[in-house]
Design a protein around this motif. Structure first.
Motif, PDB file in Angstrom:
ATOM      1  N   ALA A  71       0.840  -1.204   0.000  1.00  0.00           N
ATOM      2  CA  ALA A  71       0.000   0.000   0.000  1.00  0.00           C
ATOM      3  C   ALA A  71       0.874   1.253   0.000  1.00  0.00           C
ATOM      4  N   GLY A  72       0.363   2.311  -0.604  1.00  0.00           N
ATOM      5  CA  GLY A  72       1.040   3.610  -0.522  1.00  0.00           C
ATOM      6  C   GLY A  72       1.456   4.155  -1.878  1.00  0.00           C
ATOM      7  N   GLU A  73       1.625   5.490  -1.909  1.00  0.00           N
ATOM      8  CA  GLU A  73       1.961   6.201  -3.152  1.00  0.00           C
ATOM      9  C   GLU A  73       3.257   5.682  -3.779  1.00  0.00           C
ATOM     10  N   VAL A 107      -4.319   2.351  -6.239  1.00  0.00           N
ATOM     11  CA  VAL A 107      -4.657   1.122  -6.968  1.00  0.00           C
ATOM     12  C   VAL A 107      -5.426   1.475  -8.251  1.00  0.00           C
ATOM     13  N   ALA A 169     -17.441   0.167   2.937  1.00  0.00           N
ATOM     14  CA  ALA A 169     -15.983  -0.006   2.907  1.00  0.00           C
ATOM     15  C   ALA A 169     -15.279   1.194   3.552  1.00  0.00           C
ATOM     16  N   LEU A 173     -11.719   3.064   7.154  1.00  0.00           N
ATOM     17  CA  LEU A 173     -10.700   4.102   6.914  1.00  0.00           C
ATOM     18  C   LEU A 173     -10.347   4.819   8.215  1.00  0.00           C
TER      19      LEU A 173
END
Ligand SMILES: NC(=O)c1ccc[n+]([C@@H]2O[C@H](COP(=O)([O-])OP(=O)(O)OC[C@H]3O[C@@H](n4cnc5c(N)ncnc54)[C@H](O)[C@@H]3O)[C@@H](O)[C@H]2O)c1
Length: 350
Positions: A71-73, A107, A169, A173
């Motif tokens: 995950a992540g930029e 994504v 979903a 967060l």
């Protein structure tokens, strides 16, 4: 269920409802031309929603192949892209199969670009799982990866088969990542809808998530339909982004999130526009209140003098100046074309 239909170069629906992830197979079955799919996600979302999507797709007759990346930029790069191409080749995904992007904007952007380029284009579906991705990045067809010279510098326009927004979903967060998405929601209110803006000021968005997401998607849809390839008014969606991107760049894309940088960008440009008589008095105060209520910043410690050159290195820059987006009041936005000196004057940094 709310459905927003986007009539871009390709027509597709954005479905918005609680619990849609578990119905994703049923929805995709009605649109895909084969029963073979590749579901791609990041490792955080994989632990939360991948099994539900895969189960739903298998129940609907799909052969499913899965792939996840960190995950992540930092993952939105050519290294991950090549890994995705290799995975698609290994799984023998063909042009008639379908690729599913399950996750946030990282994504969606990376998998969308893989779908646009692998075999010169394979159908893909967006299942956005962050607020930012549901209200913004999954709709409109912009896909991209980052390169060393900057964010989103390599990309393509690729519209999805459909977008499946499950508001449930969003419950997983963190407050911080939810607030990032609120930066874009506030932007929609500022550029196009005083009614949405007032709703954000007076109520709790979490009480009417489906309505708010549908309203944001409808605004983006209207803008994209009028100017899919960003020759004119699609630029309005960049409100807050010229300065926001400069702030992100200042921190090397790791010290501040996109949503918070955009929030500061919107506030600073509104303050300056008001000071120069380009915006109705009181708009900055209203925006500031709205940002604070939604846990977003409205200023930062970096001087405009330091940020100005970074604004001018943005990819939105023109050779003879820069187009900036301002609001004349809440709900009304316009593009202002400025020469380089005029831009420095606007920022009061000459
Ligand atoms: N294509 C476009 O039009 C467009 C528009 C705006 C932004 N973007 C791009 O979007 C990206 C930012 O998107 P983002 O803010 O969604 O970031 P992101 O995809 O990195 O997601 C943020 C974090 O939230 C996690 N996450 C995702 N869904 C989750 C869930 N339901 N529960 C818990 N954790 C979850 C992710 O694993 C990640 O760690 C940037 O790369 C930006 O350039 C694209």
């Amino acid at each position: 269920m709310r459905t927003v239909t986007v009539n871009a170069s390709k027509k597709y629906d954005v479905f918005i409802e609680k619990g849609l992830v578990s119905k994703s197979g049923e929805i995709i079955k009605n649109l895909a031309s084969s029963r073979k799919a590749a579901v791609i996600t990041d490792n955080t979302v994989a632990g939360l929603y991948l099994k539900t999507v895969v189960d739903s797709m298998k129940e609907n007759g799909f052969e499913v192949h899965t792939f996840s990346f960190p995950a992540g930029e930092a993952s939105k790069c050519h290294r991950t892209l090549i890994a995705v191409y290799d995975f698609l080749a290994e799984a023998q995904i063909t042009r008639s199969d379908v690729i599913v992007a399950l996750g946030g904007g990282v994504v969606g952007d990376l998998v969308g670009y893989a779908a646009a380029t692998y075999l010169r284009g394979v159908d893909f579906v967006q299942i956005p799982t962050t607020l930012l991705a549901q209200v913004d990045s999954s709709v409109g067809g912009k896909t991209a990866v980052d390169i060393n010279a900057g964010k989103n510098l390599v990309g393509a326009f690729k519209q999805p088969l459909c977008v499946i927004c499950d508001t449930d979903a969003l419950s997983t967060l963190s407050e911080d990542i939810f607030a990032d998405g609120m930066g874009e929601v506030v932007k929609y209110g500022m550029i196009k809808s005083a009614t949405l803006f007032e709703k954000l000021l007076s109520g709790d968005v979490k009480d009417s998530l489906e309505d708010v997401i549908a309203e944001c998607v409808s605004i983006k849809r209207d803008v994209v339909e009028a100017d899919e390839f960003e020759k004119g008014d699609r630029m309005l969606l960049n409100f807050g982004h010229t300065l926001g991107h400069a702030i992100e760049k200042y921190y090397n894309f790791s010290g501040i999130s996109h949503g918070k940088a955009v929030a500061i960008g919107m506030a600073e440009f509104t303050r300056l526009a008001e000071e120069k008589g380009l915006c109705k008095k009181g708009t900055f105060e209203k925006l500031k209140k709205c940002l604070e209520k939604n846990l977003l910043p409205f200023s930062c410690d970096i001087s405009l003098k330091e940020l100005a050159p970074l604004c001018l290195s943005d990819k939105k820059r023109k050779s003879d100046g820069i187009n900036i987006v301002l609001c004349s009041e809440v709900g009304k936005s316009f593009i202002k074309k400025l020469g380089i000196d005029e831009f420095y004057d606007f920022l009061n940094v000459r």
